[in-house]
Design a protein around this motif. Sequence first.
Motif, PDB file in Angstrom:
ATOM      1  N   PHE A  18      37.446  19.579  41.965  1.00 56.52           N
ATOM      2  CA  PHE A  18      38.867  19.427  42.235  1.00 56.52           C
ATOM      3  C   PHE A  18      39.186  19.764  43.680  1.00 56.52           C
ATOM      4  CE2 PHE A  18      43.183  18.965  41.620  1.00 56.52           C
ATOM      5  CZ  PHE A  18      43.877  20.077  42.064  1.00 56.52           C
ATOM      6  N   TRP A  21      37.922  17.108  45.748  1.00 55.24           N
ATOM      7  CA  TRP A  21      38.747  15.914  45.618  1.00 55.24           C
ATOM      8  C   TRP A  21      39.961  15.991  46.516  1.00 55.24           C
ATOM      9  CZ3 TRP A  21      43.787  15.558  43.534  1.00 55.24           C
ATOM     10  CH2 TRP A  21      44.251  14.241  43.434  1.00 55.24           C
ATOM     11  N   LEU A 144      51.323  17.838  31.325  1.00 52.28           N
ATOM     12  CA  LEU A 144      50.360  17.159  32.179  1.00 52.28           C
ATOM     13  C   LEU A 144      50.333  15.661  31.922  1.00 52.28           C
ATOM     14  CD1 LEU A 144      48.377  17.934  34.325  1.00 52.28           C
ATOM     15  CD2 LEU A 144      46.604  17.889  32.612  1.00 52.28           C
ATOM     16  N   GLU A 148      50.851  12.218  34.354  1.00 53.32           N
ATOM     17  CA  GLU A 148      49.995  11.049  34.444  1.00 53.32           C
ATOM     18  C   GLU A 148      50.777   9.786  34.160  1.00 53.32           C
ATOM     19  OE1 GLU A 148      46.716  10.534  35.244  1.00 53.32           O
ATOM     20  OE2 GLU A 148      46.968  12.555  36.039  1.00 53.32           O
ATOM     21  N   LYS A 151      53.005   8.869  37.000  1.00 50.32           N
ATOM     22  CA  LYS A 151      52.217   8.227  38.057  1.00 50.32           C
ATOM     23  C   LYS A 151      52.012   6.767  37.735  1.00 50.32           C
ATOM     24  CE  LYS A 151      48.920  11.634  39.328  1.00 50.32           C
ATOM     25  NZ  LYS A 151      47.552  11.945  39.718  1.00 50.32           N
ATOM     26  N   MET A 152      51.670   6.526  36.471  1.00 46.91           N
ATOM     27  CA  MET A 152      51.392   5.153  36.082  1.00 46.91           C
ATOM     28  C   MET A 152      52.649   4.314  36.135  1.00 46.91           C
ATOM     29  SD  MET A 152      48.447   4.877  33.292  1.00 46.91           S
ATOM     30  CE  MET A 152      48.394   6.449  32.503  1.00 46.91           C
ATOM     31  N   ILE A 159      53.348  -2.483  41.466  1.00 43.92           N
ATOM     32  CA  ILE A 159      52.718  -3.766  41.162  1.00 43.92           C
ATOM     33  C   ILE A 159      53.785  -4.837  41.008  1.00 43.92           C
ATOM     34  CG2 ILE A 159      51.456  -5.026  39.389  1.00 43.92           C
ATOM     35  CD1 ILE A 159      49.811  -2.573  38.879  1.00 43.92           C
TER      36      ILE A 159
ATOM     37  N   LEU B  16      40.213  17.720  35.223  1.00 45.43           N
ATOM     38  CA  LEU B  16      39.674  16.407  34.911  1.00 45.43           C
ATOM     39  C   LEU B  16      40.728  15.329  35.052  1.00 45.43           C
ATOM     40  CD1 LEU B  16      37.166  16.825  32.038  1.00 45.43           C
ATOM     41  CD2 LEU B  16      36.844  15.721  34.228  1.00 45.43           C
ATOM     42  N   MET B  17      41.925  15.632  34.571  1.00 48.05           N
ATOM     43  CA  MET B  17      42.980  14.640  34.649  1.00 48.05           C
ATOM     44  C   MET B  17      43.347  14.336  36.090  1.00 48.05           C
ATOM     45  SD  MET B  17      43.869  13.742  31.620  1.00 48.05           S
ATOM     46  CE  MET B  17      45.558  13.385  31.317  1.00 48.05           C
ATOM     47  N   MET B  18      43.503  15.413  36.848  1.00 47.23           N
ATOM     48  CA  MET B  18      43.931  15.212  38.222  1.00 47.23           C
ATOM     49  C   MET B  18      42.817  14.667  39.088  1.00 47.23           C
ATOM     50  SD  MET B  18      47.035  15.896  38.383  1.00 47.23           S
ATOM     51  CE  MET B  18      48.210  16.910  39.178  1.00 47.23           C
ATOM     52  N   GLU B 149      41.486  15.762  23.668  1.00 44.65           N
ATOM     53  CA  GLU B 149      42.147  14.765  22.842  1.00 44.65           C
ATOM     54  C   GLU B 149      41.717  13.385  23.288  1.00 44.65           C
ATOM     55  OE1 GLU B 149      46.485  15.540  22.744  1.00 44.65           O
ATOM     56  OE2 GLU B 149      45.837  17.476  23.556  1.00 44.65           O
ATOM     57  N   VAL B 151      43.299  10.869  23.401  1.00 43.44           N
ATOM     58  CA  VAL B 151      44.353  10.160  24.136  1.00 43.44           C
ATOM     59  C   VAL B 151      44.171  10.314  25.654  1.00 43.44           C
ATOM     60  CG1 VAL B 151      46.047  12.037  24.198  1.00 43.44           C
ATOM     61  CG2 VAL B 151      46.821   9.686  24.149  1.00 43.44           C
ATOM     62  N   ASN B 152      43.529  11.433  26.060  1.00 47.59           N
ATOM     63  CA  ASN B 152      43.291  11.589  27.504  1.00 47.59           C
ATOM     64  C   ASN B 152      42.338  10.535  28.018  1.00 47.59           C
ATOM     65  OD1 ASN B 152      44.966  13.753  27.631  1.00 47.59           O
ATOM     66  ND2 ASN B 152      43.348  15.246  27.278  1.00 47.59           N
ATOM     67  N   ILE B 155      44.242   7.364  28.272  1.00 52.45           N
ATOM     68  CA  ILE B 155      45.093   7.351  29.470  1.00 52.45           C
ATOM     69  C   ILE B 155      44.252   7.046  30.694  1.00 52.45           C
ATOM     70  CG2 ILE B 155      46.470   8.800  30.994  1.00 52.45           C
ATOM     71  CD1 ILE B 155      47.744  10.055  28.655  1.00 52.45           C
ATOM     72  N   LEU B 158      43.602   3.431  30.757  1.00 52.87           N
ATOM     73  CA  LEU B 158      44.810   2.709  31.171  1.00 52.87           C
ATOM     74  C   LEU B 158      44.970   2.771  32.681  1.00 52.87           C
ATOM     75  CD1 LEU B 158      47.177   1.252  29.895  1.00 52.87           C
ATOM     76  CD2 LEU B 158      48.414   3.395  29.883  1.00 52.87           C
ATOM     77  N   ARG B 159      44.706   3.945  33.208  1.00 50.03           N
ATOM     78  CA  ARG B 159      44.828   4.113  34.650  1.00 50.03           C
ATOM     79  C   ARG B 159      43.838   3.236  35.384  1.00 50.03           C
ATOM     80  NH1 ARG B 159      44.842   9.843  35.504  1.00 50.03           N
ATOM     81  NH2 ARG B 159      42.656   9.633  34.983  1.00 50.03           N
ATOM     82  N   LEU B 162      45.153  -0.277  35.429  1.00 55.36           N
ATOM     83  CA  LEU B 162      46.212  -0.433  36.423  1.00 55.36           C
ATOM     84  C   LEU B 162      45.628  -0.505  37.828  1.00 55.36           C
ATOM     85  CD1 LEU B 162      49.213   1.801  35.439  1.00 55.36           C
ATOM     86  CD2 LEU B 162      49.076  -0.650  35.524  1.00 55.36           C
TER      87      LEU B 162
END
Lengths: 216, 225
Positions: A18, A21, A144, A148, A151-152, A159, B16-18, B149, B151-152, B155, B158-159, B162
């Motif tokens: 992180f 990153w 959180l 996300e 952001k999307m 787009i 992880l998400m970020m 989860e 769902v992460n 997501i 999906l990202r 995009l």
Amino acid sequence: MNIPIQRKGFSLLLISVFSLWSRADSIRFDLESGHTKCISEDIKSNSMTVGKYQIVNPNDGHPLPDSHKITVRVTSAYGNSQHYSDDVTEGHFAFQAVEAGDYMACFFAADHKPSTTITVDFDWKSGVAAKDWTSVAKKGSVELMEIELKKMLDTVQTIHDEMYYLREREEEMQLLNKATNNKMFWFSFLSILVCLSVTGIQLWHLKSFFEKKKLI
Amino acid sequence: MARGMGGEAAALLCLLMMSASWRAAALSLIVTDVECVYEYVYYKDDTVSGNFVVVDHDASWRSSNPGVDFTLKRGSIIDPELMQVTTPENSIVYSLKGSTGDKFDFKVSSGMHKFCFHNPSNSPEAVAFNIHVGHIPKQQDLAKDEHFEPVNAKIAELRESLTSVTLEQKYLKARGYHHRHTNESTRKRVIGYTVGEYVLLVALSGLQVVYIRKLFSKPVAYGRV
């Protein structure tokens, strides 16, 4: 080009990733001394843009040699200078892009007798990616996943706007092609006309010339 | 960013998400001879997707522009525990010769990767390229975290989709610039050559007339004509 990744402890790995990153999410390229390299990016008007650059140290642990210094200049599409720093090893810039178009960031390494190659790490984000999401997260106990998805949503909006822009450009190009087609049509008629008139003038002139000379 | 749940697990999830892929680079370089760009890939089996288009080219009589050569090389991997090079430097992963623009998409292993453009012609060309290193956290990565989860992962997928749409848009935009450049150059050249053709025609016919007049003018030689 060693990037230290600690292997002990999964979470430690992720924490280091992180931190890497947020710092090393970037492009790097080589710059020879005495040369200039320019990178340009197309930025829309009224969008935030953030850039960060630093010289990569080839020997970890030893300080950077004094000769490794670069001069950076960021200019807008119309030539206005947005950022300038002279003889630095690292720096950053952030500005709101007023004019839309190609912004150029130029890196120049001062000339050095044994020609050295400096590796520059450069990170340039604009639009959605430039937004500081960590500050948005800290504002409250925001979920959180919500961040996300926000952001999307922003990305999808971008787009959508881009599609309009692309459609406009395509229409412009179509008009240009139609205009060229039209012009070529009239020009080909004109060329037949020019050809015939030139022939006519030639014949008339020669005829009158020979009649004057009493040869006809 | 720690929530009510176990601090470390939350941190794990957060990171992880970020940290997963908002990494993308969209830039345009002027390639005179060889230009290389480095990008570091953190995880094995990440997908590197991207595209490049030669934007400002010298449109000329040649029907096809020579384009640029594109190579993707892998840097050496240094094992941090052994502190030894395990894979040789500059092994070529992908190579494309003489193209004016293309998309690419493949899985790579971790390490430093080098994207190089080589310009075979003498005139410098501007190349617009976009790269994206995508990572989707898989179940095995987070097996240790009981709060994972699915769902992460969805997501993240999906990202990724995009981002691929955004990349495609940038590619289309760059191709639009390329075509527009070609069209404008064609228009200028065609108009120029047509007007030149007229001027040449008039000049030649004038020369013809002058020559014929000279043939028939008396002082040159009385009986020659």
